[in-house]
Design a protein around this motif. Structure first.
Motif, short mmCIF file in Angstrom:
data_model
loop_
_atom_site.label_atom_id
_atom_site.label_comp_id
_atom_site.label_asym_id
_atom_site.label_seq_id
_atom_site.Cartn_x
_atom_site.Cartn_y
_atom_site.Cartn_z
N PHE A 1 -3.33 -6.44 -10.52
CA PHE A 1 -2.98 -5.90 -9.23
C PHE A 1 -2.45 -4.48 -9.39
N ARG A 2 -2.32 -3.83 -8.30
CA ARG A 2 -1.93 -2.43 -8.32
C ARG A 2 -0.47 -2.28 -7.91
N MET A 3 0.26 -1.43 -8.62
CA MET A 3 1.67 -1.25 -8.33
C MET A 3 1.98 0.18 -7.87
N ARG A 4 0.96 0.97 -7.66
CA ARG A 4 1.14 2.33 -7.19
C ARG A 4 0.05 2.66 -6.19
N ALA A 5 0.44 3.33 -5.11
CA ALA A 5 -0.55 3.70 -4.09
C ALA A 5 -0.14 5.02 -3.45
N GLU A 6 -1.13 5.82 -3.13
CA GLU A 6 -0.93 7.14 -2.53
C GLU A 6 -1.75 7.21 -1.24
N PHE A 7 -1.09 7.62 -0.16
CA PHE A 7 -1.77 7.71 1.14
C PHE A 7 -1.44 9.04 1.80
N ARG A 8 -2.37 9.53 2.58
CA ARG A 8 -2.07 10.65 3.47
C ARG A 8 -1.36 10.06 4.68
N SER A 39 0.23 -4.10 -4.55
CA SER A 39 1.21 -5.17 -4.74
C SER A 39 1.69 -5.70 -3.39
N GLU A 40 2.25 -6.89 -3.42
CA GLU A 40 2.80 -7.50 -2.20
C GLU A 40 3.90 -6.60 -1.62
N ARG A 41 4.70 -6.00 -2.49
CA ARG A 41 5.81 -5.13 -2.03
C ARG A 41 5.26 -3.89 -1.32
N ILE A 42 4.21 -3.28 -1.84
CA ILE A 42 3.61 -2.12 -1.18
C ILE A 42 3.10 -2.52 0.19
N VAL A 66 2.52 10.08 1.37
CA VAL A 66 3.52 9.14 0.87
C VAL A 66 2.94 8.42 -0.33
N ASN A 67 3.77 8.26 -1.34
CA ASN A 67 3.41 7.51 -2.54
C ASN A 67 4.35 6.32 -2.66
N PHE A 68 3.80 5.14 -2.88
CA PHE A 68 4.59 3.94 -3.10
C PHE A 68 4.46 3.55 -4.57
N LEU A 69 5.57 3.27 -5.20
CA LEU A 69 5.58 2.80 -6.58
C LEU A 69 6.47 1.57 -6.62
N THR A 70 5.94 0.45 -7.13
CA THR A 70 6.72 -0.78 -7.18
C THR A 70 6.70 -1.37 -8.59
N THR A 71 7.70 -2.19 -8.86
CA THR A 71 7.78 -2.88 -10.14
C THR A 71 7.53 -4.36 -9.93
N ARG A 72 7.34 -5.06 -11.01
CA ARG A 72 7.13 -6.51 -10.91
C ARG A 72 8.38 -7.22 -10.40
N LYS A 73 9.54 -6.60 -10.61
CA LYS A 73 10.80 -7.19 -10.14
C LYS A 73 11.01 -6.99 -8.64
N GLY A 74 10.18 -6.15 -8.02
CA GLY A 74 10.31 -5.92 -6.59
C GLY A 74 11.01 -4.61 -6.23
N ASP A 75 11.42 -3.84 -7.24
CA ASP A 75 12.01 -2.53 -6.95
C ASP A 75 10.92 -1.61 -6.42
N ALA A 76 11.33 -0.65 -5.60
CA ALA A 76 10.34 0.25 -5.02
C ALA A 76 10.89 1.67 -4.90
N LEU A 77 9.98 2.62 -5.08
CA LEU A 77 10.27 4.04 -4.90
C LEU A 77 9.25 4.57 -3.91
N VAL A 78 9.74 5.29 -2.90
CA VAL A 78 8.87 5.90 -1.90
C VAL A 78 9.05 7.41 -2.01
N SER A 79 7.97 8.11 -2.35
CA SER A 79 7.99 9.58 -2.41
C SER A 79 7.31 10.11 -1.16
#
Length: 118
Positions: A1-8, A39-42, A66-79
């Protein structure tokens, strides 16, 4: 699965949505309401993020990516990337409120500026 995504972030009047582009038609945005390979979190954050930016003009104005970055633990960073300086009056306060409501870390970026909220 994917844990990083970038969108306009595409703005159409008062409405904003997440978009990607088809390589065959790179000028026409394609709305992405969900990202099944992410990922489910994204996928949980995507509609909540759009709701949040709709509440605050200071957050929404000149936001283009916006860029979403998530970890397997469920932490998330939104740029959030901007075409204007992020160090403007009210941005950090509005972003901090958004950060707390979403339960994420936030980075606001613009040319030669970066604001990190954890």
């Amino acid at each position: 699965f994917r844990m990083r995504a970038e969108f306009r972030v595409w703005h159409d009047g008062d409405r904003s949505y997440l978009a990607m582009f088809d390589s065959d038609d790179p000028k026409t945005p394609i709305e992405v309401p969900a990202f099944p390979m992410g990922s489910e979190r994204i996928n949980d954050l995507m509609p909540r993020f759009l709701e949040e930016i709709g509440k605050s003009e200071v957050i929404r104005r000149k936001l283009f990516q916006v860029n979403f970055l998530t970890t397997r633990k469920g932490d998330a960073l939104v740029s959030m990337l901007y075409h204007k300086p992020v160090k403007t009056e009210g941005w950090a306060e509005a972003a901090e409120e958004m950060r707390q409501r979403l339960g994420v870390s936030i980075i606001g970026r613009s040319r030669k500026q970066k604001v990190v909220l954890e």
